[in-house]
Design a protein around this motif. Structure first.
Motif, PDB file in Angstrom:
ATOM      1  N   VAL A  88       0.860  -1.187   0.000  1.00 41.85           N
ATOM      2  CA  VAL A  88       0.000   0.000   0.000  1.00 41.85           C
ATOM      3  C   VAL A  88       0.890   1.229   0.000  1.00 41.85           C
ATOM      4  N   LEU A  89       0.869   1.972  -1.106  1.00 39.53           N
ATOM      5  CA  LEU A  89       1.681   3.189  -1.244  1.00 39.53           C
ATOM      6  C   LEU A  89       3.150   2.933  -0.905  1.00 39.53           C
ATOM      7  N   GLY A  90       3.652   1.791  -1.369  1.00 36.43           N
ATOM      8  CA  GLY A  90       5.055   1.454  -1.190  1.00 36.43           C
ATOM      9  C   GLY A  90       5.377   0.733   0.104  1.00 36.43           C
ATOM     10  N   HIS A  91       4.416   0.573   1.004  1.00 38.09           N
ATOM     11  CA  HIS A  91       4.641  -0.094   2.282  1.00 38.09           C
ATOM     12  C   HIS A  91       4.112  -1.531   2.204  1.00 38.09           C
ATOM     13  N   GLU A  92       4.959  -2.494   2.555  1.00 44.29           N
ATOM     14  CA  GLU A  92       4.599  -3.898   2.428  1.00 44.29           C
ATOM     15  C   GLU A  92       4.079  -4.469   3.752  1.00 44.29           C
ATOM     16  N   PHE A  93       3.068  -5.357   3.621  1.00 42.61           N
ATOM     17  CA  PHE A  93       2.478  -6.026   4.765  1.00 42.61           C
ATOM     18  C   PHE A  93       2.305  -7.504   4.431  1.00 42.61           C
ATOM     19  N   ASP A  94       2.589  -8.361   5.404  1.00 41.95           N
ATOM     20  CA  ASP A  94       2.407  -9.796   5.219  1.00 41.95           C
ATOM     21  C   ASP A  94       0.934 -10.128   5.433  1.00 41.95           C
ATOM     22  N   THR A  95       0.257 -10.574   4.389  1.00 45.05           N
ATOM     23  CA  THR A  95      -1.174 -10.902   4.470  1.00 45.05           C
ATOM     24  C   THR A  95      -1.428 -12.333   4.005  1.00 45.05           C
ATOM     25  N   THR A  96      -0.485 -13.221   4.295  1.00 45.33           N
ATOM     26  CA  THR A  96      -0.605 -14.617   3.902  1.00 45.33           C
ATOM     27  C   THR A  96      -1.873 -15.227   4.484  1.00 45.33           C
ATOM     28  N   GLY A  97      -2.583 -15.975   3.652  1.00 49.89           N
ATOM     29  CA  GLY A  97      -3.809 -16.626   4.078  1.00 49.89           C
ATOM     30  C   GLY A  97      -5.051 -15.815   3.803  1.00 49.89           C
ATOM     31  N   LEU A  98      -4.879 -14.529   3.490  1.00 51.52           N
ATOM     32  CA  LEU A  98      -6.043 -13.680   3.213  1.00 51.52           C
ATOM     33  C   LEU A  98      -5.897 -12.945   1.887  1.00 51.52           C
ATOM     34  N   LEU A  99      -4.834 -12.179   1.730  1.00 48.43           N
ATOM     35  CA  LEU A  99      -4.611 -11.409   0.508  1.00 48.43           C
ATOM     36  C   LEU A  99      -3.259 -11.781  -0.090  1.00 48.43           C
ATOM     37  N   GLY A 100      -3.226 -11.873  -1.414  1.00 52.38           N
ATOM     38  CA  GLY A 100      -1.978 -12.177  -2.107  1.00 52.38           C
ATOM     39  C   GLY A 100      -1.738 -13.649  -2.286  1.00 52.38           C
ATOM     40  N   ALA A 101      -1.874 -14.423  -1.220  1.00 47.26           N
ATOM     41  CA  ALA A 101      -1.665 -15.868  -1.286  1.00 47.26           C
ATOM     42  C   ALA A 101      -2.472 -16.539  -0.183  1.00 47.26           C
ATOM     43  N   SER A 102      -3.207 -17.582  -0.536  1.00 47.57           N
ATOM     44  CA  SER A 102      -3.961 -18.363   0.440  1.00 47.57           C
ATOM     45  C   SER A 102      -4.147 -19.763  -0.119  1.00 47.57           C
ATOM     46  N   GLY A 103      -4.151 -20.739   0.769  1.00 46.33           N
ATOM     47  CA  GLY A 103      -4.284 -22.121   0.318  1.00 46.33           C
ATOM     48  C   GLY A 103      -3.113 -22.589  -0.518  1.00 46.33           C
ATOM     49  N   GLY A 104      -1.947 -21.948  -0.352  1.00 48.48           N
ATOM     50  CA  GLY A 104      -0.776 -22.333  -1.123  1.00 48.48           C
ATOM     51  C   GLY A 104      -0.779 -21.842  -2.549  1.00 48.48           C
ATOM     52  N   GLU A 105      -1.734 -20.966  -2.911  1.00 48.68           N
ATOM     53  CA  GLU A 105      -1.824 -20.448  -4.270  1.00 48.68           C
ATOM     54  C   GLU A 105      -1.766 -18.921  -4.252  1.00 48.68           C
ATOM     55  N   ALA A 106      -1.276 -18.365  -5.340  1.00 51.25           N
ATOM     56  CA  ALA A 106      -1.167 -16.912  -5.463  1.00 51.25           C
ATOM     57  C   ALA A 106      -2.417 -16.351  -6.136  1.00 51.25           C
ATOM     58  N   HIS A 107      -3.154 -15.541  -5.427  1.00 49.21           N
ATOM     59  CA  HIS A 107      -4.264 -14.779  -6.004  1.00 49.21           C
ATOM     60  C   HIS A 107      -4.581 -13.634  -5.062  1.00 49.21           C
ATOM     61  N   GLY A 108      -5.076 -12.551  -5.623  1.00 50.67           N
ATOM     62  CA  GLY A 108      -5.323 -11.359  -4.816  1.00 50.67           C
ATOM     63  C   GLY A 108      -6.262 -11.623  -3.665  1.00 50.67           C
ATOM     64  N   PHE A 109      -7.499 -12.004  -3.984  1.00 51.63           N
ATOM     65  CA  PHE A 109      -8.488 -12.342  -2.972  1.00 51.63           C
ATOM     66  C   PHE A 109      -8.717 -13.850  -2.985  1.00 51.63           C
ATOM     67  N   PRO A 110      -8.983 -14.456  -1.822  1.00 53.13           N
ATOM     68  CA  PRO A 110      -9.180 -15.912  -1.769  1.00 53.13           C
ATOM     69  C   PRO A 110     -10.431 -16.349  -2.518  1.00 53.13           C
ATOM     70  N   GLY A 111     -10.474 -17.626  -2.891  1.00 58.47           N
ATOM     71  CA  GLY A 111     -11.579 -18.144  -3.682  1.00 58.47           C
ATOM     72  C   GLY A 111     -12.930 -18.008  -3.022  1.00 58.47           C
ATOM     73  N   TRP A 112     -12.993 -18.101  -1.687  1.00 60.48           N
ATOM     74  CA  TRP A 112     -14.283 -18.011  -1.010  1.00 60.48           C
ATOM     75  C   TRP A 112     -14.896 -16.610  -1.124  1.00 60.48           C
ATOM     76  N   ALA A 113     -14.096 -15.615  -1.529  1.00 57.63           N
ATOM     77  CA  ALA A 113     -14.587 -14.246  -1.636  1.00 57.63           C
ATOM     78  C   ALA A 113     -14.916 -13.858  -3.073  1.00 57.63           C
ATOM     79  N   THR A 114     -14.864 -14.797  -4.014  1.00 51.37           N
ATOM     80  CA  THR A 114     -15.098 -14.466  -5.416  1.00 51.37           C
ATOM     81  C   THR A 114     -16.168 -15.363  -6.025  1.00 51.37           C
TER      82      THR A 114
END
Length: 266
Positions: free
Chosen positions: A74-100
């Protein structure tokens, strides 16, 4: 406490469009996240790419040994959001499958559903606007000078969980509903149209209003977030003010007001 009288508060068009919008926004949100996952990043300006440094939000993933880590920037600042945003279930995707919708990667299906409910929302909003102009309902949503003078007291009453049930909307409701109906929903529709190549050909000036396609996409996403926030607050207020009375109002039109009469809304 004594019960006040029932009054007819919600017109039929208001009730019908309320539920159509609720269903439409549900599918628009989840299919919109599916579409966003095709390129989970937001930019400002007309273009994006490796040679540009105009990203305001990136939902990415990074390999960390044997595991995949979700990284939100966010605006150049990185945050670890494993399991929710960026990567969840061992796969790379912005939002998890249950939210799409669909829950798996299917951009074509997501777009078809998204566009269907986008047109449904737009046409019912137009129908509501025309109907409300004719029956005078729009005037009930516009705050008056006396409403604005009562705003500090109304905010204090809500903070103390003191809700008044009346025939008319209170000033906070007027500001919230007017903001959604006259600002957020039209803004979401216009920025959505700005991302359509065919509409760009017909009205190229609209992209100039936002400062480019990428800015329009970012505004579209931000409006979605504000609508989700409105929904959460809306549901919370219904639960606090009396869910049975509120649901009866939006289902049948009849609303029970306070015994002292028509002073404020819930």
């Amino acid at each position: 406490m004594a019960k006040g009288p029932l009054v007819y508060r919600q017109r039929i068009m208001t009730r019908l469009t309320h539920w159509v919008w609720a269903v439409s926004l549900f599918f628009l949100l989840l299919t919109g996240l599916q579409i966003f996952n095709a390129h989970p990043a937001l930019y400002l300006g007309r273009q994006s790419g490796f040679e540009f440094d105009n990203a305001v939000l990136v939902l990415g993933a990074r390999q960390d040994g044997d595991s995949l880590r979700g990284v939100t920037t966010v605006l150049g600042h990185e945050f670890d959001t494993t399991g929710l945003l960026g990567a969840s279930g061992g796969e790379a995707h912005g939002f998890p499958g249950w939210a799409t919708i669909p829950s798996y990667h299917d951009l074509a299906t997501g777009r078809v559903i998204h566009f269907f409910f986008a047109w449904t929302l737009s046409l019912t909003l137009l129908a509501w606007f025309v109907s409300s102009l004719l029956n005078g309902h729009i005037r009930e949503l516009i705050p008056t000078p006396s409403d604005l003078r009562a705003l500090p007291g109304d905010v204090l009453n809500h903070a103390r969980l003191r809700f008044h049930h009346g025939h008319r909307y209170n000033v906070l409701q007027k500001l919230a509903y007017a903001g959604v109906l006259f600002v957020l929903l039209p803004l979401m529709i216009l920025t959505g149209l700005s991302m359509s190549p065919s509409f760009n050909a017909a009205a190229p000036w609209l992209l100039d209003v936002w400062g480019g396609r990428q800015t329009a996409r970012t505004i579209h996403f931000a409006v979605m977030a504000l609508l989700v926030l409105f929904f959460l607050v809306h549901v919370l207020m219904i639960l606090l003010a009396g869910p049975l009375n509120e649901l009866r109002s939006i289902l049948t039109g009849w609303y029970r007001i306070d015994p002292e009469g028509d002073s404020h809304a819930r």
